[in-house]
Write a protein that holds these residues in place. Structure first.
Motif, mmCIF file in Angstrom:
data_model
loop_
_atom_site.group_PDB
_atom_site.id
_atom_site.type_symbol
_atom_site.label_atom_id
_atom_site.label_comp_id
_atom_site.label_asym_id
_atom_site.label_seq_id
_atom_site.Cartn_x
_atom_site.Cartn_y
_atom_site.Cartn_z
ATOM 1 N N GLU A 7 0.819 -1.209 0.000
ATOM 2 C CA GLU A 7 0.000 0.000 0.000
ATOM 3 C C GLU A 7 0.856 1.263 0.000
ATOM 4 O OE1 GLU A 7 -2.347 -0.228 3.552
ATOM 5 O OE2 GLU A 7 -0.635 0.003 4.904
ATOM 6 N N HIS A 8 0.239 2.328 -0.465
ATOM 7 C CA HIS A 8 0.786 3.686 -0.398
ATOM 8 C C HIS A 8 2.081 3.875 -1.194
ATOM 9 C CE1 HIS A 8 -2.311 4.763 2.381
ATOM 10 N NE2 HIS A 8 -1.885 3.905 3.312
ATOM 11 N N ASP A 10 4.271 5.575 -3.846
ATOM 12 C CA ASP A 10 4.145 6.886 -4.489
ATOM 13 C C ASP A 10 3.579 6.719 -5.896
ATOM 14 O OD1 ASP A 10 5.324 7.807 -2.194
ATOM 15 O OD2 ASP A 10 6.827 9.033 -3.213
ATOM 16 N N ASP A 24 -0.298 6.826 -5.162
ATOM 17 C CA ASP A 24 -0.744 6.208 -3.916
ATOM 18 C C ASP A 24 -1.339 4.837 -4.211
ATOM 19 O OD1 ASP A 24 -1.220 5.818 -1.237
ATOM 20 O OD2 ASP A 24 -3.091 6.963 -1.216
ATOM 21 N N THR A 40 -4.595 2.804 -3.227
ATOM 22 C CA THR A 40 -4.626 2.179 -1.899
ATOM 23 C C THR A 40 -6.022 2.246 -1.271
ATOM 24 O OG1 THR A 40 -2.285 2.645 -1.526
ATOM 25 C CG2 THR A 40 -3.647 2.276 0.425
ATOM 26 N N GLY A 54 5.438 3.459 0.880
ATOM 27 C CA GLY A 54 5.567 4.900 0.805
ATOM 28 C C GLY A 54 6.976 5.308 0.415
#
Length: 452
Positions: A7-8, A10, A24, A40, A54
């Motif tokens: 998840e997350h 960029d 995201d 996400t 991330g």
């Protein structure tokens, strides 16, 4: 059924035809197969394992369609540093005659570790020399231990110098034994199922190292088992002259006569093809592996990749052997492919997107796989991540995907193969690299010392 959530990110790059880049972004994996890909916010919130991506760009694992892993033992050998292909081979054959089963296994681990750290998740290797106690099984064991998706090419050489071939008689094999052992390898290891971690390929070395009979018989053997065919072709003008002298035809025509074209065949290099030969590959579905660094290293020429793509030829990338590239970095190869297609004067000869497409989707097509190369529902969970906050990408985040190719080639921070994390925080988890390097260097010193 284990689940994995990323998840997350960029940016998540799917390499789908619409060139989807999801900000995201993330993906959800169940039982080693991708179930969902998207923003996400649209994915499940829980899984057995959650990876926060991330600061990363996530993309499909890269696919290497040609290597000679044993050559990691003979990088930068002084006598072969400034040689053309045939001179290079004649210099190294006596050294390679000293290979052992341990040398094959250890060098395979080293080359595969390099590939995996460069973003490769599916690798094909062409092992065509079997002196002493060497077998294809030695590198199969290495691939299984390190956790890479692997296509092992059972190569062969049967045409020694005494019969007009290039390799010395000491490193060629009997053709009946080649066919017998190739059949054994297929029956022992080949997995044709979706998501297979191991497949076998039938792969005589080249037109100047096997007989026409062996080329025909191995093609028939491969097709009887439904496995793919692979060989070197049209790499240098020396090879072209050899084929004209010995067989009365150019390399592609010779290959066609022997049944070595079709959608179950891919050739490596293919530097010296004319328009008609390029068109033939496009019409027959014959694939090409492009090895730009090796072609430059040996002064072989520039393969017409732009023409291949424009004609619909299947094209993937290969790092080639580490004695003619001296590296096993597949992301570096994508960068070289981009730059080399621009040398002739077209600044858009190959785009960053196309270079990464060759390294992912193109490679999957060449290997005949529809389960890798893209991030989409139903594909296997092979993907990589690179952090974007590194010094090397500073000032390049206007287009993070292009930064991967235009900027200095980097190692991955994350790699997942078949749903298993094999690289975390830039460290390979499946092999202890320090002792491996030490033993590899020891074998290399002994091997080169014996062969010179």
């Amino acid at each position: 059924m284990a689940t994995l959530l990323v998840e997350h990110a960029d940016w998540l790059v799917t390499m789908e035809d619409d060139r989807a880049r999801i900000p995201d972004g993330g993906l959800f994996v169940r039982d080693n197969v991708i179930e969902r890909v998207g923003p996400t916010a649209e994915l499940p919130t829980e899984a057995d394992r959650v990876i926060d991506a991330g600061g990363m760009i996530i993309l499909p694992g890269l696919v290497n369609t040609h290597h000679h892993l044993y050559q990691t033992l003979t990088r930068a050998v002084p006598a072969a540093q400034d040689a053309t292909l045939f001179q290079w081979l004649k210099t190294l054959y006596p050294i390679w005659a000293g290979l052992t089963a341990e040398a094959i296994y250890t060098s395979a681990l080293v080359g595969l570790a390099e590939l995996m750290l460069s973003g490769c998740t599916t690798a094909s290797d062409h092992l065509y020399i079997y002196p002493n106690d060497c077998r294809i099984d030695d590198e199969v064991r290495a691939a299984q231990e390190i956790g890479v998706r692997f296509h092992a090419c059972r190569g062969s050489m049967s045409l020694g110098e005494s019969e007009g071939g290039l390799p010395p008689d000491s490193v060629v094999e009997d053709e009946d034994f080649i066919l017998q052992d190739t059949r054994r390898a297929i029956e022992a290891y080949h997995d044709a199922d979706f998501g297979a971690m191991l497949r076998i390929v039938v792969a005589p070395c080249s037109p100047f190292s096997v007989t026409p009979d062996l080329m025909r018989e191995t093609a028939a053997l491969a097709r009887s088992y439904g496995v793919r065919l692979h060989t070197h072709l049209a790499e240098t003008l020396d090879e072209e002259r050899f084929c004209l002298r010995e067989f009365g035809r150019r390399p592609v025509a010779y290959a066609q006569d022997l049944g070595w074209v079709g959608d179950d065949v891919w050739h490596v290099h293919c530097v010296h093809l004319n328009e008609q030969e390029v068109a033939l590959f496009g019409q027959t579905g014959t694939g090409v592996c492009h090895c730009p660094s090796s072609n430059m290293r040996l002064a072989s020429g520039i393969a017409p990749v732009r023409a291949y793509l424009d004609t619909g030829v299947k094209v993937g990338l290969g790092v080639d052997g580490s004695a003619s590239n001296d590296s096993s970095h597949l992301l570096a190869e994508a960068r070289m492919a981009l730059l080399l297609q621009r040398v002739s004067g077209d600044p858009a000869g190959l785009s960053a997107w196309e270079a990464l497409w060759l390294a992912t989707v193109g490679g999957a097509q060449v290997l005949g796989r529809d389960d890798v190369g893209r991030l989409a529902s139903g594909k296997v969970a092979d993907f990589i991540g690179l952090r974007l906050d590194r010094l090397d990408y500073a000032g390049a985040l206007h287009d993070p995907l292009a930064a991967l190719v235009f900027c200095a080639p980097q190692r991955v921070d994350l790699s997942v193969i078949d749903g298993c994390v094999v690289v975390k925080d830039g460290h390979l988890l499946t092999v202890d690299v320090g002792p491996l390097i030490e033993r590899h260097n020891q074998i290399s010193r002994e091997l080169v010392g014996i062969g010179q």
